[in-house]
Design an enzyme around this catalytic site. Structure first.
Site, short mmCIF file in Angstrom:
data_model
loop_
_atom_site.label_atom_id
_atom_site.label_comp_id
_atom_site.label_asym_id
_atom_site.label_seq_id
_atom_site.Cartn_x
_atom_site.Cartn_y
_atom_site.Cartn_z
CE LYS A 1 74.69 -16.73 61.12
NZ LYS A 1 74.92 -15.97 62.34
CD GLU B 1 62.08 -6.55 61.93
OE1 GLU B 1 61.33 -5.89 62.69
OE2 GLU B 1 63.26 -6.82 62.22
CG PHE C 1 69.92 -15.45 70.60
CD1 PHE C 1 69.30 -14.74 71.63
CD2 PHE C 1 70.43 -14.74 69.52
CE1 PHE C 1 69.18 -13.36 71.57
CE2 PHE C 1 70.33 -13.35 69.46
CZ PHE C 1 69.69 -12.67 70.49
CD GLN C 2 67.51 -12.47 67.63
OE1 GLN C 2 68.11 -12.63 66.57
NE2 GLN C 2 67.21 -11.28 68.10
CG MET D 1 35.37 2.79 61.76
SD MET D 1 33.92 3.55 61.00
CE MET D 1 34.41 3.60 59.28
C1 FAD Z 1 36.53 -0.10 57.94
C2 FAD Z 1 36.22 -0.94 56.73
C3 FAD Z 1 35.00 -0.79 56.09
C4 FAD Z 1 34.72 -1.49 54.93
N1 FAD Z 1 33.55 -1.24 54.27
C5 FAD Z 1 33.35 -1.77 53.04
C6 FAD Z 1 32.22 -1.39 52.24
O1 FAD Z 1 31.39 -0.59 52.63
N2 FAD Z 1 32.11 -1.93 51.01
C7 FAD Z 1 33.05 -2.81 50.51
O2 FAD Z 1 32.93 -3.24 49.35
N3 FAD Z 1 34.09 -3.19 51.24
C8 FAD Z 1 34.28 -2.69 52.48
N4 FAD Z 1 35.40 -3.04 53.20
C9 FAD Z 1 36.33 -4.03 52.61
C10 FAD Z 1 35.88 -5.45 52.82
O3 FAD Z 1 36.17 -5.84 54.14
C11 FAD Z 1 36.56 -6.42 51.82
O4 FAD Z 1 37.95 -6.29 51.92
C12 FAD Z 1 36.18 -6.12 50.37
O5 FAD Z 1 34.80 -5.98 50.23
C13 FAD Z 1 36.68 -7.25 49.48
O6 FAD Z 1 36.55 -6.90 48.16
P1 FAD Z 1 36.70 -7.99 47.02
O7 FAD Z 1 35.82 -9.15 47.32
O8 FAD Z 1 36.51 -7.28 45.73
O9 FAD Z 1 38.26 -8.35 47.09
P2 FAD Z 1 39.05 -9.62 47.64
O10 FAD Z 1 38.74 -9.87 49.04
O11 FAD Z 1 40.46 -9.37 47.27
O12 FAD Z 1 38.49 -10.83 46.78
C14 FAD Z 1 38.81 -10.90 45.42
C15 FAD Z 1 38.23 -12.17 44.84
O13 FAD Z 1 38.66 -12.24 43.48
C16 FAD Z 1 39.18 -13.55 43.22
N5 FAD Z 1 40.22 -13.45 42.19
C17 FAD Z 1 41.52 -13.11 42.33
N6 FAD Z 1 42.15 -13.17 41.16
C18 FAD Z 1 41.23 -13.54 40.24
C19 FAD Z 1 41.28 -13.78 38.85
N7 FAD Z 1 42.41 -13.65 38.15
N8 FAD Z 1 40.15 -14.16 38.22
C20 FAD Z 1 38.98 -14.33 38.91
N9 FAD Z 1 38.88 -14.12 40.24
C21 FAD Z 1 40.00 -13.72 40.90
C22 FAD Z 1 39.71 -14.04 44.55
O14 FAD Z 1 39.75 -15.45 44.57
C23 FAD Z 1 38.72 -13.43 45.54
O15 FAD Z 1 37.64 -14.30 45.77
C24 FAD Z 1 35.68 -2.39 54.39
C25 FAD Z 1 36.88 -2.57 55.05
C26 FAD Z 1 37.18 -1.84 56.20
C27 FAD Z 1 38.51 -2.02 56.85
C1 TPP Z 2 45.93 -2.67 64.14
C2 TPP Z 2 44.51 -2.31 64.40
N1 TPP Z 2 44.08 -2.09 65.66
C3 TPP Z 2 42.78 -1.73 65.88
C4 TPP Z 2 41.90 -1.61 64.85
C5 TPP Z 2 40.44 -1.22 65.10
N2 TPP Z 2 40.13 0.07 64.48
C6 TPP Z 2 39.53 0.18 63.28
S1 TPP Z 2 39.34 1.76 62.78
C7 TPP Z 2 40.06 2.34 64.19
C8 TPP Z 2 40.22 3.82 64.42
C9 TPP Z 2 41.16 4.45 63.49
O1 TPP Z 2 41.47 5.73 63.96
P1 TPP Z 2 42.27 6.74 63.06
O2 TPP Z 2 43.51 6.10 62.55
O3 TPP Z 2 42.46 8.01 63.79
O4 TPP Z 2 41.31 6.93 61.80
P2 TPP Z 2 39.85 7.61 61.76
O5 TPP Z 2 38.85 6.52 61.92
O6 TPP Z 2 39.78 8.60 62.88
O7 TPP Z 2 39.78 8.22 60.40
C10 TPP Z 2 40.44 1.29 65.03
C11 TPP Z 2 41.07 1.46 66.36
C12 TPP Z 2 42.39 -1.88 63.55
N3 TPP Z 2 41.60 -1.83 62.47
N4 TPP Z 2 43.69 -2.20 63.35
#
Ligand code: FAD
Ligand code: TPP
Ligand code: MG
Length: 586
Positions: free
Chosen positions: A175, A63, A125-126, A487
């Site tokens: 249900k 799911e 159940f469930q 990472m």
């Molecule tokens: C491993 C990892 C590394 C990351 N590194 C980076 C990085 O280096 N740089 C980076 O940028 N991000 C990075 N991120 C992502 C980061 O965590 C955030 O998800 C991202 O920065 C959020 O972008 P955002 O604010 O544009 O989007 P969102 O979080 O989706 O926010 C969007 C905003 O827009 C608003 N909005 C929605 N609809 C409308 C509308 N119609 N009109 C006006 N406003 C609206 C919402 O209310 C919200 O506040 C990383 C994520 C991971 C998993």
């Molecule tokens: C469900 C979940 N568990 C743990 C993490 C923490 N985490 C972030 S990046 C990462 C490693 C990802 O490894 P891989 O999928 O091999 O990608 P790579 O970084 O090697 O490109 C982990 C464990 C996460 N983001 N999501």
């Protein structure tokens, strides 16, 4: 549509229906044609009724996959994604996907079966209190125990999911409510909810304040976020940036909201953003935040973040204003509408010296000249992603998983078009990539869809390969196989003295795994094999799994350590096999 079905779905025609049928009537009226789900006892009446309605059901293998598929479907197509599951374990398996959608504001409706109303509270159940569990990770949730409440709950769920700041809504239906019967007629009066008025217009006083700040600015930077895509404001942002001649930096989720090739586009900001972008933000005198929420991955240390800049924040959600960064002008409105208003009151400007200065910072920065690099026999993840970008001409929809490969995708695949990068940003959910790519392809069958995933994340939801095979859905899966939870290994390398606890990762033979699913599998170990393999995958009919054996201990640069100042970036050590130059020769 059969006659019997036509009769059932005739607008306004009263007729007896079961609750289960009403669920599908509502879905059809809401324009839903695909549901991702998995059956079980408490949702069986709904599954039985489904056979009489023109809705495609995609049977997932878990799911969680259903929720990520619905998520990818919504992000790629712009509509509402729908997932369905049974009570208890079916519903709890959806939790990660719901939280993922909540963090990234994805419109989604999840329908779960619940034990009969008389048994609620008896550990039936469930039985699980799924509305309780998902309360903090949904925009709203409903527990429906009476047949007459099904239609109002479903209508409100769709309204809430897609209006204002989008998000996931859960409808949990007992249900007995599904099995009951009543006279039913679709009511198409628009939903009105007390206290919920998301479409606020821009306040005139704030607009004028913003216009004055823009007029006075010499070093503006537009911070372009996912709100651009959600409000469909691509054209307005472009017109606005050109009018005031301001550079546009993008968040991870904003990529594609402004064309990468546009001369005013400077690239991604934040933890793994381009160094000149982060420096420009720190030196700016005005930040224009368009539909972005100043995530901590974007700002680094808030105390030292863009200290000399005034801030204009446009966001549809008032709770985002002044949450992380104080705004000097705050416009709570739909971005597109707000920009239309602003375009009327802002004068043309010229910021050539500022733009030239930013361009000059690229000189010692990290535009990665990897195409000009002689083939050293090594295969680097950036090579793989950059070649996929070149070969697909930047036009594919790319869905990523989470980790190093996700960041390299953001750096090396240059997105020109909206909704072509689908990635879990806020929750960072590993396992998202493959199922979300399947959902994206179903929403956009015309598009070429790539799932760029890590060897770790792919294994979390790899069972959905069978879903792709059964449904005849073609996605190209590029596994960036570095033999590590990369990472996390990178963080261990930088901050834990290279003590690689629980990050070396063994994987199955991905080629054989693909073949076991009746799919094509390809392995690429050398750079010279890359282009042919990518072309072969594109031409193949079904889903293809590509095992790219890349350099194991490469890291993503630049990197702002968590909580550090935005301009305190760790840079690639020199000399390096990967050369960083200011010239992008591609
Ligand atoms: C491993 C990892 C590394 C990351 N590194 C980076 C990085 O280096 N740089 C980076 O940028 N991000 C990075 N991120 C992502 C980061 O965590 C955030 O998800 C991202 O920065 C959020 O972008 P955002 O604010 O544009 O989007 P969102 O979080 O989706 O926010 C969007 C905003 O827009 C608003 N909005 C929605 N609809 C409308 C509308 N119609 N009109 C006006 N406003 C609206 C919402 O209310 C919200 O506040 C990383 C994520 C991971 C998993
Ligand atoms: C469900 C979940 N568990 C743990 C993490 C923490 N985490 C972030 S990046 C990462 C490693 C990802 O490894 P891989 O999928 O091999 O990608 P790579 O970084 O090697 O490109 C982990 C464990 C996460 N983001 N999501
Ligand atoms: Mg890995």
């Amino acid at each position: 549509m059969t006659d019997a079905l036509a009769q059932r779905t005739l607008l306004g025609m009263p007729s007896t229906r079961t609750g289960a049928q009403i669920i599908w009537e509502c879905l059809v009226h809401e324009g839903v044609n695909t549901v991702f789900g998995y059956p079980g006892g408490a949702i069986l009446p709904a599954y039985d009724a489904m056979l009489d309605y023109p809705v495609r059901h995609v049977l997932v293998r878990h799911e969680q996959g259903a929720t990520h598929m619905a998520d990818g479907y919504a992000r790629a197509g712009g509509g509402v994604g729908v997932a369905m599951a049974t009570s208890g374990p079916g519903a709890t398996n959806m939790v990660t996907g719901i939280a993922t959608a909540m963090m990234d504001s994805v419109p989604m409706v999840c329908i779960t079966g619940q034990v009969p109303s008389k048994l609620i509270g008896y550990d039936a159940f469930q039985e699980t209190d799924i509305t309780g569990i998902t309360l903090p990770i949904t925009k709203h949730s409903y527990l429906v125990t009476r047949i007459e409440d099904i239609m109002p709950a479903m209508k409100e769920a769709f309204h809430l999911a897609k209006s204002g700041r989008p998000g996931p809504v859960l409808v949990d239906i007992t249900k007995d409510a599904q099995q009951a019967k009543m006279e039913f007629a679709w009511d198409d009066t628009p939903v009105k909810l007390r206290g919920y008025r998301p479409q606020l217009g821009a306040a005139k006083s704030e607009l004028m304040k913003a216009a004055e700040l823009i007029r006075a600015s010499k070093k503006p930077v537009i911070l372009a976020g996912q709100g651009i895509l959600q409000s469909g404001a691509m054209r307005e942002v472009r017109a606005f940036a050109e009018l005031i001649d301001a550079p546009v930096a993008l968040t991870l989720l904003g990529l594609g909201g402004f064309p990468a090739s546009h001369p005013l586009s400077i690239g991604m900001m934040g933890m793994h953003g381009e160094s000149w972008v982060n420096h420009a933000i720190q030196e700016a005198d005005l930040l224009l935040a368009f539909g972005m929420r100043f995530d901590d991955r974007v700002t680094g240390n808030l105390k030292t973040y863009a200290q000399n800049a005034k801030k204009i924040h446009i966001d549809i959600d008032p709770s985002e204003i002044n949450k992380n960064v104080l705004a000097d002008a705050a416009i709570v409105a739909d971005l597109r509408e707000a920009l239309k208003d602003l375009l009327d009151v802002v004068a043309k400007a010229d910021h050539e010296p500022w733009l030239k200065y930013i361009a000059s910072m690229k000189g010692d920065s990290a535009v990665r000249d990897i195409q000009a690099l002689p083939d050293s026999g090594h295969l680097y993840a950036p090579h793989v992603i950059n070649d996929i970008w070149r070969i697909t001409e930047g036009k594919a929809i790319v869905v990523t998983d989470v980790g190093q490969h996700q960041m390299w995708e953001a750096q090396y695949y240059k997105h020109e078009l909206p909704r072509t990068l689908i990635t879990s940003g806020g929750l960072g959910t590993m396992g998202f990539g493959l199922p979300a790519a399947i959902g994206a392809k179903i929403a956009r069958p015309d598009a070429e869809v790539w799932a760029i995933v890590g060897d770790g994340g792919f294994q979390m939801t790899a069972a959905e390969l069978t879903t792709a095979a059964q449904e005849g859905v073609k996605v190209n899966v590029a596994i960036i196989n570095n033999g590590f939870l990369g990472m996390v290994r990178q963080w261990q390398e930088f901050f834990y003295e290279r003590r690689y606890a629980a990050t070396p990762l063994r994987s199955p033979d991905f080629v054989k795994l693909a073949e076991a699913h009746g799919l094509m599998g390809l392995r690429v170990e050398k750079r010279g094999e890359l282009v042919d393999a990518v072309q072969k995958a594109r031409q193949a009919e079904g889903t293809v799994v590509m095992d790219f054996r890349v350099e194991q201990e490469d890291s993503v640069y630049p990197m702002v350590p968590a909580g550090a100042d935005l301009d305190a970036m760790i840079r690639r050590p020199q000399p390096s096999v990967l050369v960083e130059t200011g010239a992008d020769t591609i």
